[in-house]
Design an enzyme around this catalytic site. Structure first.
Site, short mmCIF file in Angstrom:
data_model
loop_
_atom_site.label_atom_id
_atom_site.label_comp_id
_atom_site.label_asym_id
_atom_site.label_seq_id
_atom_site.Cartn_x
_atom_site.Cartn_y
_atom_site.Cartn_z
N LYS A 1 0.79 -1.10 -0.44
CA LYS A 1 -0.20 0.18 0.14
C LYS A 1 0.46 1.48 0.40
CE LYS A 1 -4.14 -2.81 0.38
NZ LYS A 1 -5.12 -2.11 -0.57
N CYS A 2 0.13 2.12 -0.54
CA CYS A 2 1.23 3.28 -0.37
C CYS A 2 1.73 3.79 1.17
CB CYS A 2 -0.36 4.66 -0.34
SG CYS A 2 0.74 5.95 -0.64
N PRO A 3 2.77 4.57 0.94
CA PRO A 3 3.44 5.08 -0.15
C PRO A 3 4.69 4.26 -0.85
CG PRO A 3 4.44 5.53 2.04
CD PRO A 3 3.51 4.70 2.17
#
Length: 91
Positions: A12-14
């Site tokens: 998942k981000c980042p």
């Protein structure tokens, strides 16, 4: 030219953008990085990263549960993003 594959599925981000940045540093100009992601935000984060680094996104494929980027490492003559702190170091 060599192509390196980077499987970032499930991250998942980042993390996809951070790991892509790290992988690009180890490539030579003209080499390609094939990045596989599942995070929908990577369609924003990775192109923004590529604008900063001066590299080039060759192909962006978006399937139902997968996003694939093919990034070509630039020749290094572009200084996009380098020294962009806004401060003059000579002062």
């Amino acid at each position: 030219m060599t192509t390196t594959k980077l499987d970032l599925t499930g991250l998942k981000c980042p993390l996809p953008a951070l790991k892509t940045r790290k992988a690009l540093k180890s490539l030579r100009p003209g080499d390609a990085l094939e990045v596989h992601c599942t995070d929908p935000l990577s369609v924003i984060d990775i192109p923004n990263l590529i604008r900063e680094t001066g590299d080039k996104v060759e192909i962006m494929e978006r399937a139902e549960h997968r996003i694939v980027f093919l990034i070509e490492k630039a020749d290094g003559s572009s200084f996009a993003g380098a020294g962009s702190s806004g401060r003059n170091r000579n002062r």
